[in-house]
Structure formats: C-alpha cells, structure tokens
Design an enzyme around this catalytic site. Structure first.
Site, PDB file in Angstrom:
ATOM      1  N   ARG A 123       0.825  -1.206   0.000  1.00 14.47           N
ATOM      2  CA  ARG A 123       0.000   0.000   0.000  1.00 14.47           C
ATOM      3  C   ARG A 123       0.862   1.260   0.000  1.00 14.47           C
ATOM      4  NH1 ARG A 123      -4.123  -2.690   4.538  1.00 14.47           N
ATOM      5  NH2 ARG A 123      -5.162  -4.091   3.050  1.00 14.47           N
ATOM      6  N   ARG A 187       7.147  -4.796  -5.298  1.00 11.96           N
ATOM      7  CA  ARG A 187       5.735  -4.658  -4.940  1.00 11.96           C
ATOM      8  C   ARG A 187       4.895  -5.779  -5.552  1.00 11.96           C
ATOM      9  NH1 ARG A 187       0.966  -5.092  -5.823  1.00 11.96           N
ATOM     10  NH2 ARG A 187      -0.647  -3.514  -5.516  1.00 11.96           N
ATOM     11  N   SER A 279      13.996  30.988   7.345  1.00  8.90           N
ATOM     12  CA  SER A 279      14.900  30.817   8.480  1.00  8.90           C
ATOM     13  C   SER A 279      14.292  31.505   9.689  1.00  8.90           C
ATOM     14  CB  SER A 279      16.270  31.427   8.156  1.00  8.90           C
ATOM     15  OG  SER A 279      17.034  31.614   9.326  1.00  8.90           O
ATOM     16  N   LYS A 285      16.646  34.554   3.806  1.00  7.76           N
ATOM     17  CA  LYS A 285      16.959  33.234   3.283  1.00  7.76           C
ATOM     18  C   LYS A 285      15.749  32.536   2.672  1.00  7.76           C
ATOM     19  CE  LYS A 285      20.053  30.595   4.898  1.00  7.76           C
ATOM     20  NZ  LYS A 285      20.728  29.563   5.714  1.00  7.76           N
ATOM     21  N   ASN A 287      15.716  28.770   1.930  1.00 15.29           N
ATOM     22  CA  ASN A 287      16.511  27.546   1.995  1.00 15.29           C
ATOM     23  C   ASN A 287      15.945  26.455   1.079  1.00 15.29           C
ATOM     24  OD1 ASN A 287      18.252  28.572   4.015  1.00 15.29           O
ATOM     25  ND2 ASN A 287      16.716  28.118   5.574  1.00 15.29           N
ATOM     26  N   ARG A 318      11.911 -19.964  13.800  1.00 17.57           N
ATOM     27  CA  ARG A 318      11.536 -18.604  14.157  1.00 17.57           C
ATOM     28  C   ARG A 318      12.636 -18.067  15.049  1.00 17.57           C
ATOM     29  NH1 ARG A 318       6.874 -19.279  15.793  1.00 17.57           N
ATOM     30  NH2 ARG A 318       6.022 -18.961  13.722  1.00 17.57           N
TER      31      ARG A 318
END
Length: 444
Positions: A123, A187, A279, A285, A287, A318
């Site tokens: 999923r 998948r 920032s 800034k 970023n 196991r």
C-alpha cells in the site's frame, strides 16, 4: 479505531510527516493490515471448505468494525513480544462465541504480522510509485526544455568540460525510473506468509485440510498478494528485497537532492527551489528545504537497510530477535522513501533553472573549460608535445594575467589561420549531450 498515538505524528521527522506514506505506515494502518490478514485467513479457509462461510462473514465484519485500540494492543504486546497475540484475543471476543474459534485458526503470530507487513509495504509502495511518476514527468519536462542549455560540468568539485542541464536532468530521471522499476518488481512479488507454528502447515491438517499446501495460495488471493513458494518465517528474501529497493530509491532521490543543493548555493545560483523554506533568524533566506529533507533520508536509509540485511541470519524456524529487529527499520524505510518521493515531486515540479547564470559560469575559467578540446584539435597542427606545452603555458598566463584563453591564443604566431572562435566556445563542445538526452527521454 482510535487515532494514531502522539509518538506517531512525526514531530522530529519533517521528511515524512504529513506525507501519504505517513498515513499508510501509521499504527492505525498497521492495525488495519493485521485485521485484514486475520479476516482473509478465515475467508481462505472457508473457500477451501475448512470453515463455514458464516464464520468468514463474521470474522470479516468484526475485523472491519473499528473497535480496536492500537495503543492498548501495543502496551499489551509486551507480554508476548508482538501485537498479534492481544489482537487475536480482542478479535475473538468481537466475533463472539459461535465463530470465535475460527479466528487465527492454524496460524502463528508471525504469519499474521509478516503478511500485514507485506500489505503495509504494498500500500505504501503504490503511493511512492505515484510520487515517483510525478517526479519523472517533471524531470522529463526539464530535460526537454533544457536540452541545449549549456552549463559547466564539474568533477571533484571543479569545472571540467561543458555539459547541458538537459543531460543532467535526464540523468536524474533515469535514476528515478530505475527506482520505480525496482520498487514495482518488489511490490508485485510481495508474498503472503502462512506456515503455522514451524512452517509445516501441520495445524491445518489437524483442522481437516487434505492438502494444506493449497491454503497459502488461497490466502494470498484473498489479500491481493503473491503466493509464497515456501513459508518464509526464516527465509527473509521478501524483507531483503524491500530493503534493497527502498535503499536504492532513497539514494537515487538523494543524488538529485545533493546536485540541487550544490547548484542552489548562493555563490552558484544555477537553480533554485520553487518555494524555499524560511529561516527563524535570517529573513533573507530561502533555503532549499525539499532537497535538504531528501538528502537527509538518503543518509539514513542505508543504516535501516543494513539492519534488515543483518536479520537474514535468522536461526531455527523462528528467530529470537532477528525477526523482531526488522519491524521498526522497515517502517522507517517506507516512511523515509515515501517522504522523499513526495518531496522529490514537489522539488522537480517547482525547480527554477537559471540558464543565463549557467552560461556566465562557463567563462569563470577564462576559456580553460575547453582545454581538453584544444589539446585534441591542436595536436595535429602543432604536434602533441608542443600543443600540450603551449596550452600549459597559456593556462598559466590565463590565471596570472586574468585574460581569456582565446585572446592569448590569438597572439600566438603558431596559431595564425586556426579558427579559434569556434574552438574556444564552450557551447560548441557539449559532445553528444543532446543526443544522449533525447535517447534517455525515449524511456517510459
């Protein structure tokens, strides 16, 4: 079903917080997958005549009722070391006395938790693939638009020879497609898990199955998963495959991110994120936050994958600890890659390319960026040794005098009659970059 615990919100994980993958890997999502696995087991037994159809209906209805508390189950899981044990008790009670005995019949906790893990992975990977699709489409547009946008190629942090931004974007896209293909393969092969207490399916014969090997395939069909060749309690190929494709995807997206981080530096400014982050201290800034978060995921993913690979050495039928060690790193990987794919799509769709700055930067070395070409072109004219000696001297003077290589070459008597204008133009030395870009964009 109660909401996810507070610790599941991702307060210190902005890379995946709020992403589709965050919801798909939450405690609530895992609880849903565990319940789906339990309900499917009863339905599969009903299909093979090992349980009444009414029991399958009752278990499926109870599993979907939403009356299970993830936090309470998590706390009670400490007693037995996994959450399936308290969940089975709660589900059995919810089903009622008439059909409660058909809950979890013949299975072991690992069957359910491993199968639920595959459901969560499938999923989540579907969501990741969707974001990778957005990313590659945006990169394809950038590659086509900038097919002939010339920029400095850089090796070991220094200018090397000219390249094109189109080729760079096409390379990024190729990595994204590689990640998509690996994720798709994993998948589509994700298996259900069913083996019983020690992987022999013995309990199902006790409950009347004449051929218990039919049950794992029926179980897988109920869940939309692949049928396992063998019970894989300690044969952890499915987990290792997930580790590999997820770590690769994180690294592939990380390559895009670190390139953007380099090219977006103030001193370079050849690209910029469409909407950079602010920032807390410096108002000026913007970023490159998306690239930063992707790069962080790329640095963390290999360590999580290493834990999963280490768990391949799982003893007996196991293991004590190896199986348990997988749970959190695998969820971390799914979240990291899910968040990185979300951020990569936003980064690619909003990336701003400053072609003029790229062109200006080609001149930072005063023409020396095409020295490789000049060495090859002048060798037949001057001889290889003389060409190398002359270019070495002119390179020294270029740096010392701050004059262009083409200007200095024009003053050399030995080069009279040579078409220097074309030879020193970086835009005319991009090799097969355009053709390579076109070829890369043919891949779907």
């Amino acid at each position: 079903m109660t909401s996810a615990p507070e610790s599941d919100a991702g307060l210190l994980a902005p890379g995946w917080a709020g992403s589709p993958a965050a919801a798909a890997t939450s405690d609530a999502a895992y609880l849903r997958a565990l319940l789906d696995a339990e309900a499917a087991l009863t339905r599969a037994q009903a299909v093979l005549g090992l349980a009444p159809e009414a029991a399958a209906t009752a278990v499926t209805a109870a599993a979907g009722s939403g009356s299970f508390d993830a936090r309470d189950i998590a706390v009670r899981a400490r007693a037995g070391g996994n959450p399936v044990i308290p969940l089975v008790a709660d589900l059995t009670k919810a089903v009622g006395a008439e059909y409660g005995s058909y809950v979890h019949r013949g299975a072991t906790s690992q069957d359910i938790l491993d199968t639920a893990t595959m459901l969560v992975a499938v999923r989540t990977l579907d969501l990741v693939r969707a974001d990778l699709g957005r990313t590659e489409a945006a990169l394809a547009r950038l590659a086509a638009e900038h097919r002939d946008t010339v920029m400095p190629g850089r090796t070991l942090t220094q200018h090397a020879v000219p390249t094109t931004f189109g080729l760079k974007a096409a390379g990024w896209r190729a990595l994204v497609l590689d990640a998509r293909d690996r994720i798709t393969a994993v998948r589509n092969s994700a298996p259900a898990q069913l083996g019983g207490a020690a992987g022999t399916l013995a309990a199902f014969t006790a409950y009347g199955a004449t051929d218990p090997t039919l049950l794992p395939a029926a179980y897988a069909r109920e869940l939309g998963l692949s049928a396992p060749e063998l019970p894989w309690h300690t044969l952890r190929t499915p987990i290792a495959d997930l580790a590999g494709c997820l770590a690769f995807a994180a690294g592939a997206l990380g390559k895009v991110a670190v390139d953007v981080l380099t090219l977006a530096r103030t001193e370079i400014a050849e690209v910029a994120e469409g909407s950079g982050g602010g920032s807390s201290a410096m108002p000026h800034k913007a970023n490159p936050v998306r690239a930063t978060l992707i790069a962080a995921a790329a640095r963390r993913a290999p360590q999580s994958a290493a834990t999963l690979y280490g768990s391949l050495a799982a003893e007996d039928e196991r293991p004590a600890g190896a199986w348990h060690a997988e749970w959190e790193p695998l969820r971390d990987l799914l979240r990291l890659v899910g968040g990185a794919a979300r951020d990569a799509a936003e980064l690619a769709e909003g990336l701003r390319v400053n072609a003029d700055v790229m062109r200006e930067h080609l001149d930072l070395t005063h023409g020396l960026i095409v020295s490789e070409r000049l060495s090859a072109e002048l060798a037949p004219v001057l001889g290889r040794a003389r060409a190398k000696a002359l270019l070495t001297e002119l390179a020294r003077r270029t740096y010392a005098e701050g004059r262009g290589l083409g200007e200095l070459m024009a003053e050399e008597p030995e080069l009279k009659g040579v078409d220097l204008a074309g030879l020193v133009d970086p835009a005319q030395y991009t090799g097969a970059a355009a053709t390579l870009t076109d070829r890369a964009l043919e891949r779907r």
